[in-house]
Design a protein around this motif. Structure first.
Motif, mmCIF file in Angstrom:
data_model
loop_
_atom_site.group_PDB
_atom_site.id
_atom_site.type_symbol
_atom_site.label_atom_id
_atom_site.label_comp_id
_atom_site.label_asym_id
_atom_site.label_seq_id
_atom_site.Cartn_x
_atom_site.Cartn_y
_atom_site.Cartn_z
ATOM 1 N N ARG A 367 62.843 -17.914 -20.362
ATOM 2 C CA ARG A 367 61.633 -18.427 -19.717
ATOM 3 C C ARG A 367 60.580 -18.764 -20.768
ATOM 4 N N GLN A 374 57.283 -26.675 -22.714
ATOM 5 C CA GLN A 374 56.297 -27.382 -21.906
ATOM 6 C C GLN A 374 54.990 -27.540 -22.674
ATOM 7 N N TRP B 40 58.741 -28.888 -14.926
ATOM 8 C CA TRP B 40 58.660 -27.705 -15.788
ATOM 9 C C TRP B 40 57.218 -27.310 -16.062
ATOM 10 N N SER B 41 56.262 -28.180 -15.702
ATOM 11 C CA SER B 41 54.897 -27.856 -16.121
ATOM 12 C C SER B 41 54.320 -26.734 -15.260
ATOM 13 N N MET B 42 53.571 -25.896 -15.923
ATOM 14 C CA MET B 42 53.005 -24.725 -15.256
ATOM 15 C C MET B 42 51.677 -25.147 -14.669
ATOM 16 N N PRO B 46 51.123 -18.003 -11.301
ATOM 17 C CA PRO B 46 52.482 -17.597 -10.946
ATOM 18 C C PRO B 46 52.490 -16.876 -9.600
ATOM 19 N N PRO B 62 57.798 -17.656 -10.949
ATOM 20 C CA PRO B 62 57.147 -16.625 -11.788
ATOM 21 C C PRO B 62 56.374 -17.185 -12.974
ATOM 22 N N MET B 63 56.544 -18.467 -13.269
ATOM 23 C CA MET B 63 55.774 -19.033 -14.377
ATOM 24 C C MET B 63 54.747 -20.040 -13.901
ATOM 25 N N ARG B 65 55.297 -22.633 -11.896
ATOM 26 C CA ARG B 65 55.799 -23.993 -11.727
ATOM 27 C C ARG B 65 55.966 -24.272 -10.235
ATOM 28 N N PRO B 222 69.829 -27.259 -20.098
ATOM 29 C CA PRO B 222 68.502 -26.622 -20.176
ATOM 30 C C PRO B 222 67.360 -27.627 -20.080
ATOM 31 N N TYR B 229 69.554 -23.832 -11.109
ATOM 32 C CA TYR B 229 68.713 -23.194 -12.110
ATOM 33 C C TYR B 229 67.554 -22.438 -11.455
ATOM 34 N N GLY B 232 68.742 -19.324 -9.914
ATOM 35 C CA GLY B 232 69.084 -18.343 -10.953
ATOM 36 C C GLY B 232 67.837 -17.723 -11.557
ATOM 37 N N ALA B 233 66.830 -18.559 -11.817
ATOM 38 C CA ALA B 233 65.599 -18.045 -12.413
ATOM 39 C C ALA B 233 64.828 -17.191 -11.422
ATOM 40 N N ARG B 235 66.215 -15.402 -8.985
ATOM 41 C CA ARG B 235 67.025 -14.266 -8.554
ATOM 42 C C ARG B 235 66.431 -12.932 -8.974
ATOM 43 N N THR B 236 65.917 -12.874 -10.219
ATOM 44 C CA THR B 236 65.434 -11.603 -10.738
ATOM 45 C C THR B 236 64.147 -11.142 -10.055
ATOM 46 N N ARG B 239 62.713 -9.790 -5.017
ATOM 47 C CA ARG B 239 61.991 -8.790 -4.223
ATOM 48 C C ARG B 239 60.507 -9.101 -4.165
#
Lengths: 515, 279
Positions: A367, A374, B40-42, B46, B62-63, B65, B222, B229, B232-233, B235-236, B239
């Motif tokens: 990440r 970015q 991809w830009s934040m 988050p 979480p980032m 995006r 990537p 993707y 997958g990102a 998934r963590t 919760r």
């Protein structure tokens, strides 16, 4: 008024301290991750082996969070005015776990014989040493060939454990059966190791520091899966999750559990510092202005807050603020995309694509690479992300086949040991991902690092390191990211698990459980 | 053609599938207009919950995006990978199946043993290995998917061609002195078209699933945002932020469902005699 307040505060504090009286007894359950290959830390020196072995073996000194030496097997010590003679006075009444007394002879054996054969890092340190002698049973004297100030930080359990001469003398060290049943002088005695399940230590009743340790037993659980380790903590199977036991994204959730404490102390000795290698050999990374633009382009505070849950610190330069001789120097690179763009315009960057290689250590790092990509793209640097497994990453960085690559390294307690290797010309050598991988070379920096290593005393070194930091921060040979800490999460009923710069690895002697 | 459409639309599921697919194609086509910024830009804080802010109906990951932008841009990647890899696997499978079925004998034996070589390895495991060897990129993913999905095509084509091989019009063509290549291309393949088209619609769905699974495992390209993707990102943090994985998962579900419904409908429309089977 202020006096009254502070007096009340002081009173409150003393009551709090008085309540926090150590009580003996109890078992502490920790995680060790991954399972160590062995516990004989004179031979096996990887992280998990040291994490357990640090409570079985001891060295002459321990280090507090500023890396100042504290007594361990040495009760006291003197360093001569010229910095050439180090005299250590050993504790009285120290015995190995098998009952044999520990004397200066064991120290000489460990330092001159055993560790010289098994540990390359110890050999490096000893290159500065002319002789080690024992004038009597309780005194050891090191004579150096020239002043070497970092020497005082070489007496850690990991680099110089004191080993039993009577067991190892005259045997083949690597195959001695005693390696499977380690015998040291530490607060805990090895009892049992069920492979794949747990390692059990018990209280050393004959420990030299009377009254310690408080715990009856220390058990290190081996749980290969990170999610299961988090569950083991949640269900109360383990009380202490040393740094790195669980995934970053689980930390906020675990810390919200009732009765859970967290500390990011205990990493001061290693002081892991993360950065991106910028391949100084390839354009446009050969231009310091481009490298400065990379620094300005990155929002490192965002990475710290979002990816590392705020644990850690934005790095200012080559030396971690936890490592001796750090000083805050200009220039400091704040997040400033406009400045980055201006610098790129100035050098006429033509949009040539740059390859970015993340370090394959899991989710957080991936990440992080995405965030940096970015950031760089936002200021107009064209970035192509690459993918590699651990072996591939090692191979590519060691052979300089990258443009920008993530990494992090330990500082090992002194810039002469853990910092200069990444910036001096003599460390440019293909094949290692831990030396001067970026290929930065500057005769002035080489000279300053060399002088700083041998200058004496500490103040003289500080002066030179101040200059080195300024020079490197201007040139930006690599793009410094964050000072990392891997916080320890633990049940608040356990106290004093971090009393040194090495964290729980050599602090269990002081730990105790509220009854 | 009209008649075909009439038969197709009798299958209500197929029409629904077609509508869903159209919607997704429009979304994919409009992604750069709807979300001109890189996915991809934040862009926001988050863990923004869905519908908490009008500008971010699906929340942020979480980032920070935009999940909606990721779903839209991911549609392009998924459809592209699905289509291209299906075309490539057709290009491998159709000739092999046709030649094996037409010539029979040793050629058939050789080609079918070769096909079995690929069929015996679990296809997803093989795809993982291929992508890992070639370094994850859109090209390697398309090639890996094509390489693991052509054997069923070859199998199907072979049986179709074998059935047609003994029909009178083919024998007539042989007697009239046409060359084997001409017969396969002009006489036989056009008659297998319906089977190929039905198969292809299913294969696009399968390819999208494989691509998503690869990305989920971290073997995606990537540099492109794909549904797998995002799941997958996310998934963590499932919760804390269910929406990160949920919306792209829903997108995959709908796309694959739509393609399967369409495949069913095409099958019914192209083989009217089989249509009411089992009813």
């Amino acid at each position: 008024m202020r006096h009254v307040v502070s007096a009340t505060l002081a009173l409150l504090l003393t009551t709090a301290l008085a309540q926090a009286e150590a009580t003996p007894g109890g078992t502490a359950d920790l995680i060790v991750q991954p399972e160590p290959p062995g516990l004989m830390i004179g031979i096996v020196t990887n992280g998990p082996a040291l994490a357990v072995g640090g409570n079985i073996y001891e060295s002459l000194l321990r280090y507090d969070e500023t890396l100042a030496p504290m007594p361990s097997l040495a009760r006291s010590w003197e360093v001569s005015e010229d910095g050439l003679t180090y005299t250590f006075h050993l504790q009285e009444g120290v015995t190995f776990h098998d009952g044999t007394p520990m004397t200066a002879a064991d120290v000489l054996f460990s330092v001159n014989d055993f560790l010289m054969k098994t540990q390359p890092r110890h050999r490096n340190t000893m290159a500065q040493v002319e002789s080690v002698t024992a004038p009597d049973e309780a005194t050891v004297v090191f004579k150096l060939t020239q002043p070497f100030e970092p020497f005082i930080r070489a007496f850690a359990y990991g680099t110089m454990p004191i080993l039993p001469k009577h067991i190892y003398e005259g045997t083949d060290y690597m195959t001695n059966p005693a390696n499977d049943k380690p015998i040291g002088t530490g607060p805990f005695r090895f009892v049992e190791w069920q492979r794949g399940s747990f390692i059990k230590l018990e209280k050393n009743d004959a420990y030299w520091d009377k009254g310690k340790p408080y715990l009856d037993e220390v058990i290190y659980h081996v749980i290969p899966d990170a999610a299961s380790r988090a569950v083991a903590y949640e269900t109360g199977v383990v009380d202490i999750l040393p740094g790195g036991s669980v995934e970053n994204f689980d930390i906020p959730r675990l810390t919200e559990l009732p009765n859970t404490c967290i500390t990011d102390k205990g990493w001061e000795y290693y002081a892991p510092l993360s950065w991106m290698w910028l391949n100084n050999r390839n354009p446009p990374m050969d231009n310091p202005k481009f490298r400065q633009a990379v620094m300005y382009a990155m929002d490192r505070q965002f990475a710290l807050d979002v990816l590392w849950n705020g644990y850690g610190k934005v790095a200012t330069g080559p030396i971690s603020s936890k490592t001796p001789f750090y000083s805050q120097q200009e220039p400091v690179y704040e997040y400033d995309p406009d400045k980055a763009e201006a610098l790129l315009d100035e050098i006429g960057y033509d949009g040539e694509p740059i390859r970015l290689l993340p370090i394959p250590y899991g989710e957080t790092w991936q990440r992080w690479a995405e965030a940096v990509r970015q950031n760089l793209q936002d200021v107009g640097i064209k970035v192509e992300m690459e993918a590699a497994d651990v072996a591939g990453w090692n191979q590519r960085t060691a052979n300089w086949n990258y443009d920008i690559a993530f990494t992090y390294l330990y500082q090992n307690g002194d810039p002469a040991i853990g910092v200069s290797r990444n910036y001096i010309t003599s460390q440019i050598e293909q094949g290692s991902p831990w030396n001067n991988v970026e290929g930065y070379s500057d005769p002035e920096v080489d000279r300053m690092f060399e002088e700083a290593a041998l200058a004496y005393p500490a103040e003289a070194r500080q002066e030179i390191y101040d200059q080195v930091q300024v020079k490197l921060q201007e040139d930006v040979p690599v793009a410094w990211l964050l000072e990392l800490t891997f916080p320890t999460i633990y049940n608040c009923k356990v106290h004093d698990i971090v009393t040194s710069a090495h964290g729980p690895a050599d602090s269990m002697r002081d730990a105790w459980i509220e009854q | 053609m009209m008649e075909f459409w009439n038969r197709f639309r009798q299958n209500r599921g197929a029409v629904v599938g077609l509508l869903i697919l159209l919607l997704i194609v429009v979304l994919a086509a409009a992604a750069p207009l709807l979300y001109p910024k890189s996915p991809w830009s934040m862009v926001q804080r988050p863990f923004l919950a869905p519908f908490a802010m009008d500008a971010f109906p699906l929340g942020t990951d979480p980032m920070g995006r935009d999940v909606a932008s990721a779903v839209a841009h991911g549609a392009r990647v998924s459809l592209l990978v699905g289509l291209v890899s299906t075309v490539v696997s057709m290009l491998i499978g159709v000739p092999i199946g046709a030649i094996a079925g037409y010539f029979g004998g040793r050629i058939d034996d050789a080609l079918m043993r070769f096909t079995e070589l690929f069929q015996t390895v679990p296809s997803f495991a093989l795809a993982v290995v291929l992508v890992a060897i070639f370094q994850p990129s859109l090209y390697s993913i398309v090639i890996a998917i094509a390489l693991v999905s052509w054997p069923p095509v070859a199998r199907l084509l072979r049986s179709e061609v074998m059935a047609l091989r003994s029909r009178e019009f083919v024998e007539a063509a042989i007697l009239s002195g046409q060359r084997a290549r001409t017969i396969i291309l002009r006489q036989i393949l056009p008659n297998t078209l319906s089977a190929i088209i039905v198969m292809a619609s299913m294969m696009v769905a399968a390819a999208i699933l494989i691509e998503s699974s690869l990305s989920f495992l971290g073997l995606g390209d990537p540099n492109v945002m794909s549904w797998g993707y995002v799941i997958g990102a996310g998934r963590t943090v499932i919760r804390q932020a269910w929406w990160v994985s949920f919306f792209p998962g829903l997108a995959i579900l709908l796309t694959v469902l739509a393609l399967n419904l369409i495949g069913e409908g095409l099958n019914d429309a192209m083989n009217p005699r089989l249509k009411r089977r089992g009813k």
